[in-house]
Design a protein around this motif. Structure first.
Motif, PDB file in Angstrom:
ATOM      1  N   ASN A   1      -8.236   6.563 -69.333  1.00 38.89           N
ATOM      2  CA  ASN A   1      -7.167   5.967 -70.136  1.00 38.89           C
ATOM      3  C   ASN A   1      -6.789   6.950 -71.242  1.00 38.89           C
ATOM      4  OD1 ASN A   1      -7.142   3.216 -68.878  1.00 38.89           O
ATOM      5  ND2 ASN A   1      -9.254   3.226 -69.604  1.00 38.89           N
ATOM      6  N   ARG A   2      -5.720   7.646 -71.011  1.00 42.35           N
ATOM      7  CA  ARG A   2      -5.303   8.684 -71.950  1.00 42.35           C
ATOM      8  C   ARG A   2      -3.977   8.297 -72.584  1.00 42.35           C
ATOM      9  NH1 ARG A   2      -6.050  14.564 -69.472  1.00 42.35           N
ATOM     10  NH2 ARG A   2      -6.229  14.989 -71.707  1.00 42.35           N
ATOM     11  N   PRO A   3      -3.845   8.457 -73.882  1.00 42.31           N
ATOM     12  CA  PRO A   3      -2.583   8.107 -74.551  1.00 42.31           C
ATOM     13  C   PRO A   3      -1.485   9.100 -74.182  1.00 42.31           C
ATOM     14  CG  PRO A   3      -4.042   9.230 -76.079  1.00 42.31           C
ATOM     15  CD  PRO A   3      -4.838   9.014 -74.830  1.00 42.31           C
ATOM     16  N   GLU A   4      -0.269   8.745 -74.511  1.00 41.84           N
ATOM     17  CA  GLU A   4       0.853   9.657 -74.293  1.00 41.84           C
ATOM     18  C   GLU A   4       0.613  10.938 -75.078  1.00 41.84           C
ATOM     19  OE1 GLU A   4       5.463   9.602 -75.569  1.00 41.84           O
ATOM     20  OE2 GLU A   4       4.789   7.873 -74.383  1.00 41.84           O
ATOM     21  N   ARG A   5       0.938  12.066 -74.486  1.00 39.70           N
ATOM     22  CA  ARG A   5       0.683  13.350 -75.124  1.00 39.70           C
ATOM     23  C   ARG A   5       1.930  14.229 -75.073  1.00 39.70           C
ATOM     24  NH1 ARG A   5      -3.271  14.763 -70.972  1.00 39.70           N
ATOM     25  NH2 ARG A   5      -2.265  12.966 -70.019  1.00 39.70           N
ATOM     26  N   ARG A   6       1.916  15.239 -75.915  1.00 40.63           N
ATOM     27  CA  ARG A   6       3.005  16.213 -75.958  1.00 40.63           C
ATOM     28  C   ARG A   6       2.451  17.622 -75.760  1.00 40.63           C
ATOM     29  NH1 ARG A   6       5.280  12.105 -75.821  1.00 40.63           N
ATOM     30  NH2 ARG A   6       7.032  11.314 -77.075  1.00 40.63           N
ATOM     31  N   LEU A   7       3.176  18.427 -74.983  1.00 43.17           N
ATOM     32  CA  LEU A   7       2.871  19.854 -74.880  1.00 43.17           C
ATOM     33  C   LEU A   7       3.579  20.529 -76.036  1.00 43.17           C
ATOM     34  CD1 LEU A   7       3.381  20.281 -71.029  1.00 43.17           C
ATOM     35  CD2 LEU A   7       1.216  20.119 -72.254  1.00 43.17           C
ATOM     36  N   THR A   8       2.806  21.037 -76.981  1.00 36.37           N
ATOM     37  CA  THR A   8       3.364  21.389 -78.286  1.00 36.37           C
ATOM     38  C   THR A   8       2.907  22.767 -78.758  1.00 36.37           C
ATOM     39  OG1 THR A   8       3.232  19.033 -78.855  1.00 36.37           O
ATOM     40  CG2 THR A   8       3.627  20.573 -80.657  1.00 36.37           C
ATOM     41  N   GLU A   9       3.821  23.435 -79.491  1.00 32.80           N
ATOM     42  CA  GLU A   9       3.493  24.669 -80.199  1.00 32.80           C
ATOM     43  C   GLU A   9       3.734  24.435 -81.691  1.00 32.80           C
ATOM     44  OE1 GLU A   9       4.857  27.954 -76.857  1.00 32.80           O
ATOM     45  OE2 GLU A   9       6.359  26.903 -78.049  1.00 32.80           O
TER      46      GLU A   9
ATOM     47  N   GLY B   1      15.784  33.287 -82.435  1.00 28.59           N
ATOM     48  CA  GLY B   1      15.204  32.281 -81.562  1.00 28.59           C
ATOM     49  C   GLY B   1      13.773  31.970 -81.962  1.00 28.59           C
ATOM     50  N   PHE B   2      13.238  30.893 -81.441  1.00 29.39           N
ATOM     51  CA  PHE B   2      11.885  30.472 -81.816  1.00 29.39           C
ATOM     52  C   PHE B   2      10.855  31.519 -81.394  1.00 29.39           C
ATOM     53  CE2 PHE B   2       7.916  28.081 -81.396  1.00 29.39           C
ATOM     54  CZ  PHE B   2       7.891  27.383 -82.595  1.00 29.39           C
ATOM     55  N   ASP B   3      10.993  32.046 -80.154  1.00 29.84           N
ATOM     56  CA  ASP B   3      10.047  33.057 -79.679  1.00 29.84           C
ATOM     57  C   ASP B   3      10.092  34.290 -80.573  1.00 29.84           C
ATOM     58  OD1 ASP B   3       9.522  31.283 -77.687  1.00 29.84           O
ATOM     59  OD2 ASP B   3      10.283  32.512 -76.049  1.00 29.84           O
TER      60      ASP B   3
ATOM     61  N   LEU C   1      10.989  34.372 -83.661  1.00 29.12           N
ATOM     62  CA  LEU C   1      10.434  34.014 -84.961  1.00 29.12           C
ATOM     63  C   LEU C   1       8.909  34.126 -84.932  1.00 29.12           C
ATOM     64  CD1 LEU C   1      11.188  32.975 -87.793  1.00 29.12           C
ATOM     65  CD2 LEU C   1      10.947  30.641 -86.901  1.00 29.12           C
ATOM     66  N   VAL C   2       8.314  33.707 -83.810  1.00 26.08           N
ATOM     67  CA  VAL C   2       6.858  33.819 -83.652  1.00 26.08           C
ATOM     68  C   VAL C   2       6.447  35.286 -83.657  1.00 26.08           C
ATOM     69  CG1 VAL C   2       4.920  33.416 -82.088  1.00 26.08           C
ATOM     70  CG2 VAL C   2       6.643  31.630 -82.406  1.00 26.08           C
ATOM     71  N   GLU C   3       7.177  36.099 -82.902  1.00 26.62           N
ATOM     72  CA  GLU C   3       6.863  37.532 -82.824  1.00 26.62           C
ATOM     73  C   GLU C   3       7.042  38.205 -84.180  1.00 26.62           C
ATOM     74  OE1 GLU C   3       8.221  41.463 -80.219  1.00 26.62           O
ATOM     75  OE2 GLU C   3       9.040  39.478 -79.774  1.00 26.62           O
ATOM     76  N   GLU C   4       8.052  37.774 -84.932  1.00 25.95           N
ATOM     77  CA  GLU C   4       8.308  38.338 -86.250  1.00 25.95           C
ATOM     78  C   GLU C   4       7.134  38.100 -87.192  1.00 25.95           C
ATOM     79  OE1 GLU C   4      12.374  38.150 -88.517  1.00 25.95           O
ATOM     80  OE2 GLU C   4      11.172  36.414 -89.142  1.00 25.95           O
ATOM     81  N   ARG C   5       6.426  37.001 -86.979  1.00 20.95           N
ATOM     82  CA  ARG C   5       5.258  36.678 -87.812  1.00 20.95           C
ATOM     83  C   ARG C   5       4.010  37.441 -87.374  1.00 20.95           C
ATOM     84  NH1 ARG C   5       5.143  31.654 -89.909  1.00 20.95           N
ATOM     85  NH2 ARG C   5       3.286  32.411 -91.015  1.00 20.95           N
ATOM     86  N   GLY C   6       4.144  38.315 -86.365  1.00 21.72           N
ATOM     87  CA  GLY C   6       2.993  39.065 -85.874  1.00 21.72           C
ATOM     88  C   GLY C   6       2.090  38.249 -84.978  1.00 21.72           C
ATOM     89  N   LEU C   7       2.633  37.194 -84.372  1.00 22.94           N
ATOM     90  CA  LEU C   7       1.845  36.308 -83.517  1.00 22.94           C
ATOM     91  C   LEU C   7       2.351  36.356 -82.091  1.00 22.94           C
ATOM     92  CD1 LEU C   7       1.750  33.210 -85.909  1.00 22.94           C
ATOM     93  CD2 LEU C   7      -0.104  34.856 -85.543  1.00 22.94           C
TER      94      LEU C   7
ATOM     95  N   PRO D   1       2.931  23.383 -94.103  1.00 20.39           N
ATOM     96  CA  PRO D   1       4.269  23.190 -93.542  1.00 20.39           C
ATOM     97  C   PRO D   1       4.398  23.916 -92.204  1.00 20.39           C
ATOM     98  CG  PRO D   1       4.380  23.837 -95.851  1.00 20.39           C
ATOM     99  CD  PRO D   1       2.971  24.038 -95.431  1.00 20.39           C
ATOM    100  N   ALA D   2       5.031  23.270 -91.231  1.00 22.30           N
ATOM    101  CA  ALA D   2       5.079  23.863 -89.898  1.00 22.30           C
ATOM    102  C   ALA D   2       6.330  23.435 -89.154  1.00 22.30           C
ATOM    103  CB  ALA D   2       3.839  23.469 -89.096  1.00 22.30           C
ATOM    104  N   LEU D   3       6.733  24.285 -88.206  1.00 23.96           N
ATOM    105  CA  LEU D   3       7.747  23.945 -87.213  1.00 23.96           C
ATOM    106  C   LEU D   3       7.017  23.677 -85.900  1.00 23.96           C
ATOM    107  CD1 LEU D   3      10.469  26.683 -87.881  1.00 23.96           C
ATOM    108  CD2 LEU D   3      10.484  24.297 -88.644  1.00 23.96           C
ATOM    109  N   PHE D   4       7.444  22.629 -85.207  1.00 25.80           N
ATOM    110  CA  PHE D   4       6.841  22.282 -83.924  1.00 25.80           C
ATOM    111  C   PHE D   4       7.891  22.413 -82.825  1.00 25.80           C
ATOM    112  CE2 PHE D   4       4.145  20.192 -86.960  1.00 25.80           C
ATOM    113  CZ  PHE D   4       2.863  20.206 -86.399  1.00 25.80           C
ATOM    114  N   ARG D   5       7.495  23.004 -81.689  1.00 25.55           N
ATOM    115  CA  ARG D   5       8.370  22.994 -80.516  1.00 25.55           C
ATOM    116  C   ARG D   5       7.713  22.128 -79.451  1.00 25.55           C
ATOM    117  NH1 ARG D   5      10.589  28.420 -77.658  1.00 25.55           N
ATOM    118  NH2 ARG D   5       8.353  28.800 -77.294  1.00 25.55           N
ATOM    119  N   ILE D   6       8.490  21.174 -78.926  1.00 28.08           N
ATOM    120  CA  ILE D   6       7.972  20.251 -77.920  1.00 28.08           C
ATOM    121  C   ILE D   6       8.395  20.753 -76.548  1.00 28.08           C
ATOM    122  CG2 ILE D   6       8.083  17.911 -76.996  1.00 28.08           C
ATOM    123  CD1 ILE D   6       8.645  18.653 -80.702  1.00 28.08           C
ATOM    124  N   ASN D   7       7.415  21.121 -75.718  1.00 23.93           N
ATOM    125  CA  ASN D   7       7.697  21.711 -74.403  1.00 23.93           C
ATOM    126  C   ASN D   7       7.613  20.710 -73.257  1.00 23.93           C
ATOM    127  OD1 ASN D   7       8.004  24.377 -75.447  1.00 23.93           O
ATOM    128  ND2 ASN D   7       5.779  24.537 -75.620  1.00 23.93           N
TER     129      ASN D   7
END
Length: 613
Positions: free
Chosen positions: A260-268, A291-293, A295-301, A341-347
């Protein structure tokens, strides 16, 4: 690039230490007197490091296979030897870097530590307390951790020096590509038994006898061992094992999260140092400036650094409502998260899963019964061993226990019944006439003991017992022989002027086939024969019950403009370069291991192994 990769490596090493919690393994379990399992040159192989590697390897194997293994099972696969061999190679490299004077300077070491995210505070700067706490929780002193970081850096430098520039010559790549991607055009036909100009009649007695003698190996019983065995498997006592409804329900409740698993999100999640930074980033996204990708690369991630996987609302804390109200593909925030503080992307969205007890009751009961049956079988080993040690025969053991008695004429190739188990086949192969029966375990929890009753030499089967089989085999062989003669006559008449059609044959044309293609209705080695032909050659290819005639019409080089061929060339180059680099490294590692000298403390190894048994 090197520094970034190294920092991330040590983050995972550190997190692994924290998760495993094996710091002080040697002190707790080995009485504090044994700290190494061996040495390579002047480098010790730490007992804690060996224990951690064993546990990590066990978890990795179980994660990949999806099933649990005992340490003894994994040990039989050679897991412990592979781990030890890996650590020996690492310490040999450490010994060699010391000999060559390769090391990481203090300033570079400082930079590495400052860049490890596990030691950084919410503002992204180095946090001394976080560093000290993490190292202590891992069971290491700061000097031990920093020394490990220096050794890892030096090893990486040495390995890079060994492997840099290891590339195969382009002519080698061309040769392999030609073999893999060269194409053939050819025409072929098949002659079946019904195409024979003269039917094959039944063989005479003399022909049957001659064929029997010529093919005597095909009509010979292989050498065999007559073996009596007693066998007890969990399945044999499964019906006698009782599992109460309460126990089944308790297992279901223990696995509540699985069923029995609750609803989930694939998230970054991309975390920022302040809400102002997060809002500024969101503004750039909304204006299409980035773009989001990116922006991630710009942060060195990398995306893997921010990937949360599938999470439930409970996992997201204060950000849960915003994330779970958003549609797939959307970007949410900035909102407060547990890390700031964070930005979330829902995949993606994974719907809630609810599996009632009634649906899985029978499966759980079977699982519990099988587990109990295995434990019951295991609990009887000592008693059965005692009976055998006291001189009881297998027949007597079978009468006094639940073991089932059986006989088998075993030889290579027999794989029915108990011979389906590798363990039994190995024991049958090794058993000698003067061996006493003893209990052996099988992979599924079964046990057995066996006795060699007799050995039989390979013996021809009397002709009178298999006369019909010999006659049928003669007829099949004679049919193919005559078809081959007929096909050879046809092939001699085939030319550019007189083709397949002129010879009254129904031919099929194949275009642009590679070695990896498949031609229906042809024998397994058919394409291999075609690719061995010269241009214009006509070849007769006998098969089991028919004969093929093939003519090679064209040889085409690999199409270098084809994206698939380009990809194949790239893969061939990558794989051959990788294989060359691996061979060179293995040769180098073996040489430095031999030069340094390896000493293994088997007592210490056994002590570590005992902790997992």
């Amino acid at each position: 690039m090197f520094k970034s990769k190294l920092s991330k490596t040590f983050v995972w090493i550190l997190m692994g230490l924290l998760i495993l919690g094996l710091g002080g393994f040697g002190i707790t379990n080995l009485g504090g007197t044994v700290r190494t399992v061996g040495t390579v040159g002047d480098k010790d192989i730490d007992v804690d490091a060996y224990a951690r590697e064993i546990q990590e390897e066990m978890r990795a194997i179980e994660a990949q296979s999806g099933q649990s293994f005992t340490f003894e099972q994994l040990q039989s696969f050679g897991m412990d030897r592979a781990v030890l061999d890996r650590l020996i190679t690492q310490r040999a490299l450490d010994h060699e870097t010391d000999r060559l004077g390769i090391s990481l300077g203090d300033e570079n070491l400082r930079e590495q530590i400052l860049n490890i995210s596990a030691f950084q505070g919410l503002d992204g700067s180095f946090d001394r307390e976080s560093y000290r706490f993490a190292i202590q929780q891992a069971g290491l002193s700061e000097s031990e951790f920093e020394n490990s970081l220096r050794e890892d850096s030096a090893r990486s430098l040495l390995q890079s020096a060994i492997l840099s520039g290891t590339t195969m010559p382009e002519t080698y790549i061309d040769t392999l590509l030609t073999y893999l991607a060269e194409r053939r055009d050819f025409t072929w036909t098949r002659l079946a038994p019904e195409d024979l100009q003269t039917a094959v009649l039944a063989p005479t007695e003399a022909e049957i006898k001659a064929h029997y003698e010529a093919e005597i190996d095909s009509f010979t019983r292989p050498a065999a061992k007559d073996i009596t065995y007693a066998w007890l498997s969990p399945d044999m006592i499964l019906d006698d094992v009782e599992v109460s409804e309460d126990v089944v329900r308790a297992l279901y409740e223990d696995r509540e999260a699985q069923f029995n698993r609750p609803e989930r999100r694939l998230t970054e999640r991309l975390v920022f140092g302040s809400m102002e930074e997060a809002r500024a980033a969101r503004g750039r996204l909304d204006r299409g400036e980035i773009g989001f990708d990116a922006l991630v690369e710009e942060r060195g991630l990398e995306l893997s650094d921010i990937d949360l996987g599938d999470v439930s609302a409970a996992d997201l804390g204060p950000a849960s409502e915003a994330v779970f109200d958003a549609a797939p593909g959307s970007i949410v925030g900035p909102v407060q998260s547990d890390l700031g503080p964070a930005l979330f992307r829902i995949n993606g969205i994974l719907e809630a899963q609810e599996t009632p007890f009634e649906e899985v009751r029978d499966d759980l009961r079977t699982e519990l019964a099988a587990d109990r049956a295995r434990r019951v079988v295991d609990s009887r080993i000592d008693d059965i061993d005692d009976l055998l040690a006291a001189g009881a025969t297998l027949e007597e053991v079978a009468r006094e226990t639940d073991m089932q008695l059986g006989q088998i004429a075993w030889h290579e190739g027999v794989s029915d019944g108990i011979a389906a188990y590798d363990g039994f086949r190995s024991a049958a192969q090794a058993v000698q006439d003067d061996d006493f029966p003893q209990i052996e375990r099988l992979d599924d929890g079964s046990i057995f003991a066996l006795r060699l009753d007799a050995e039989r030499a390979a013996t021809p089967i009397p002709l009178e017992d298999i006369r019909d089989e010999v006659a049928a085999d003669w007829k099949e062989s004679e049919t193919v022989a005559r078809l081959t003669e007929q096909a050879t006559d046809i092939a001699n008449q085939l030319s550019e002027v007189s083709g397949f059609t002129e010879q009254g044959l129904t031919a099929r044309e194949e275009k642009d086939l590679t070695r990896n293609d498949f031609v229906p209705d042809t024998p397994e080695r058919f394409l291999e024969e075609v690719f061995a032909m010269d241009l214009g050659e006509i070849r007769v290819i006998p098969a089991e019950t028919s004969v093929f005639i093939a003519r090679l019409d064209a040889i085409e080089a690999p199409d270098e403009d084809d994206p698939e061929v380009q990809s194949l060339r790239s893969n061939v180059r990558e794989q051959t370069n990788s294989a060359l680099a691996e061979d060179i490294f293995n040769a180098y590692a073996t040489a430095i291991r031999n030069a340094a000298g390896v000493s293994i403390n088997q007592t210490a190894l056994n002590a570590v192994h005992s902790q997992f048994q």
